[in-house]
Design an enzyme around this catalytic site. Structure first.
Site, short mmCIF file in Angstrom:
data_model
loop_
_atom_site.label_atom_id
_atom_site.label_comp_id
_atom_site.label_asym_id
_atom_site.label_seq_id
_atom_site.Cartn_x
_atom_site.Cartn_y
_atom_site.Cartn_z
N SER A 61 0.81 -1.22 0.00
CA SER A 61 0.00 0.00 0.00
C SER A 61 0.85 1.27 0.00
CB SER A 61 -0.88 -0.02 1.26
OG SER A 61 -1.25 1.29 1.64
N GLY A 62 0.53 2.18 -0.91
CA GLY A 62 1.25 3.45 -0.95
C GLY A 62 1.03 4.25 0.32
N LEU A 63 -0.22 4.30 0.77
CA LEU A 63 -0.53 5.03 2.00
C LEU A 63 0.26 4.46 3.18
CD1 LEU A 63 -2.20 6.99 3.78
CD2 LEU A 63 -3.97 5.21 3.87
N ASP A 73 0.85 10.51 1.96
CA ASP A 73 0.52 9.78 0.74
C ASP A 73 0.24 10.79 -0.38
OD1 ASP A 73 -0.12 7.73 -0.99
OD2 ASP A 73 -2.17 7.51 -0.24
N ASP A 100 0.99 -0.95 -5.09
CA ASP A 100 0.29 0.29 -5.36
C ASP A 100 1.32 1.27 -5.94
OD1 ASP A 100 -1.02 2.69 -5.26
OD2 ASP A 100 -1.37 2.68 -3.09
N ASP A 102 0.76 4.11 -7.37
CA ASP A 102 0.17 5.45 -7.55
C ASP A 102 -0.04 5.68 -9.06
OD1 ASP A 102 0.10 5.89 -4.82
OD2 ASP A 102 2.07 6.81 -4.76
N GLU A 129 -2.92 4.20 -11.01
CA GLU A 129 -4.18 4.97 -10.95
C GLU A 129 -4.12 6.15 -11.90
OE1 GLU A 129 -3.65 5.72 -6.74
OE2 GLU A 129 -3.27 7.84 -7.11
N LYS A 135 0.12 12.79 -6.62
CA LYS A 135 -1.23 12.33 -6.31
C LYS A 135 -1.66 12.82 -4.92
CE LYS A 135 -2.16 9.09 -3.90
NZ LYS A 135 -2.22 7.66 -4.18
N ASN A 137 -4.11 11.30 -1.65
CA ASN A 137 -4.83 10.11 -1.19
C ASN A 137 -6.32 10.25 -1.49
OD1 ASN A 137 -6.45 8.69 1.23
ND2 ASN A 137 -4.61 7.52 0.73
N SER A 138 -6.92 9.16 -1.90
CA SER A 138 -8.32 9.18 -2.37
C SER A 138 -9.30 9.63 -1.29
CB SER A 138 -8.72 7.79 -2.85
OG SER A 138 -7.82 7.34 -3.83
N ARG A 172 -6.29 1.41 -12.30
CA ARG A 172 -7.19 1.88 -11.22
C ARG A 172 -7.91 3.14 -11.65
NH1 ARG A 172 -5.11 3.11 -5.10
NH2 ARG A 172 -6.37 4.94 -4.65
N HIS A 203 -12.38 2.30 -7.44
CA HIS A 203 -12.27 2.81 -6.07
C HIS A 203 -13.46 3.72 -5.76
CE1 HIS A 203 -10.31 3.16 -2.37
NE2 HIS A 203 -9.40 4.07 -2.62
C1 SPV Z 1 -3.36 2.62 -0.65
O1 SPV Z 1 -3.45 1.65 0.11
O2 SPV Z 1 -2.42 3.40 -0.64
C2 SPV Z 1 -4.45 2.88 -1.59
C3 SPV Z 1 -5.77 2.51 -1.23
O3 SPV Z 1 -4.20 3.48 -2.62
S1 SPV Z 1 -6.50 3.90 -0.52
O4 SPV Z 1 -5.62 4.48 0.45
O5 SPV Z 1 -7.70 3.32 0.04
O6 SPV Z 1 -6.82 4.83 -1.57
MG MG Z 2 -2.40 4.37 -2.63
#
Ligand code: SPV
Ligand code: MG
Length: 312
Positions: A61-63, A73, A100, A102, A129, A135, A137-138, A172, A203
């Site tokens: 996971s990027g986050l 993130d 991930d 990004d 994505e 980027k 974070n979503s 993504r 997502h």
């Molecule tokens: C991550 O895990 O970094 C993701 C998923 O991209 S989220 O944080 O839910 O967007």
């Molecule tokens: Mg991410």
């Protein structure tokens, strides 16, 4: 599945790309019609623990990786820091890892470089994505500019041309996150399938799964679909099986568990000026040694060290 020791011979093969792990990810996880699960990992410990729990694949996971490094993130961590973290995740878990990536850290050229490096360190797939660099974070704010469809499709094609089938390519779609609506999400998904993606990740940050399930109905399984139910966690996974979703990603739960546990321990030790109170709640040293197979090191020492060098 036991965590592998960094000294096991199998891990040396992983460093130059591991086609059997990629095949496992393709056949059993991302591209299978059976619902499967990827567990978040952000470092060697979280990867080893997820493998021990029985997960068959991991989400780098990027986050979570950014958080574990003390970054946000928002592409504050570099692509090479991501690759380094993934190398530890692959090595300690011995599992297929979907990374991930990004947006690929820039344009088509940065994306294909990232994909090549991820393949070299043994990753099995990369999710890219359709966001712009840097980027966001979503789940943060409302400013989520999307890449142009043609430009992002170029990133996907460049990755596919570079790593071919050695790395699974997941496209993504952030259109629902950006508030662009279902039609935009579906037309982007089709464009990314045309560009060569092996699977799509759709997502959403709604607290219910309705918009995800509506997307899946409209998508009609042209390619396998992955989802990230971080916000809509109350929906039972039976709904995803019924909808023929391919993969559920538990995207950030280990890093959030670590934050809660470390905060509790730090607060107690600080307040009590003693660790006696929290000893029963934390892992023993023996658990730590067992997780990383210190017994294998002891056996290797007996085999390889000159007898005069063996520590008492
Ligand atoms: C991550 O895990 O970094 C993701 C998923 O991209 S989220 O944080 O839910 O967007
Ligand atoms: Mg991410």
């Amino acid at each position: 599945m036991q965590a592998q020791s960094p000294s096991e011979p199998a891990n040396r093969r992983i460093h130059v790309g591991n086609s059997s792990l990629t095949e496992r990810m393709r056949s059993q996880i991302c591209c299978s019609s059976e619902l499967s699960f990827l567990m978040e990992a952000h470092d060697g410990i979280s990867a080893a623990i997820a493998a021990r729990a029985g997960f068959e694949g991991l989400w780098a996971s990027g986050l979570s990786i950014a958080s574990s490094l003390g970054y946000r993130d928002a592409n504050e961590a570099s692509w090479s820091q991501l690759v380094d973290a993934v190398e530890r995740i692959v090595d300690t878990s011995g599992l297929p890892v979907l990374v991930d990536g990004d947006g690929g850290f820039g344009n088509f050229n940065n994306a294909r470089l990232l994909a090549r490096k991820l393949h070299q360190c043994g990753a099995s797939g990369v999710a890219l994505e359709d966001s712009c660099f840097p980027k966001t974070n979503s789940f943060i704010g409302d400013r989520h500019p999307l890449a142009e469809i043609d430009e992002f499709s170029g990133r996907l094609r460049a990755v596919k041309d570079t790593v071919s089938d050695d790395l699974i390519l997941v496209a993504r779609i952030e259109a629902l996150i950006a508030g662009q609506g279902m039609d935009e999400a579906i037309s982007r998904a089709h464009a990314y399938a045309d560009a060569g993606a092996d699977a799509i990740l759709i997502h959403s940050r709604k607290t219910g799964a309705d918009e995800i399930l509506a997307f899946i109905r409209a998508w009609q399984n042209r390619l396998p679909a992955l989802i990230v139910p971080t916000k809509y966690y109350r929906t039972p996974v039976s709904a995803y099986r019924k909808a023929h979703i391919s993969t559920v990603i538990w995207a950030n739960h280990s890093v959030r568990a670590a934050i809660a546990a470390m905060r509790q321990v730090c607060d107690r030790i600080f307040a009590e000026e003693s660790s006696a109170g929290i000893e029963p709640n934390i892992a023993t040293l023996d658990e730590l040694f067992e997780l990383f197979k210190y017994d294998e090191l002891a056996e290797a020492e007996a085999r390889y060290l000159h007898s005069g060098d063996i520590r008492q």
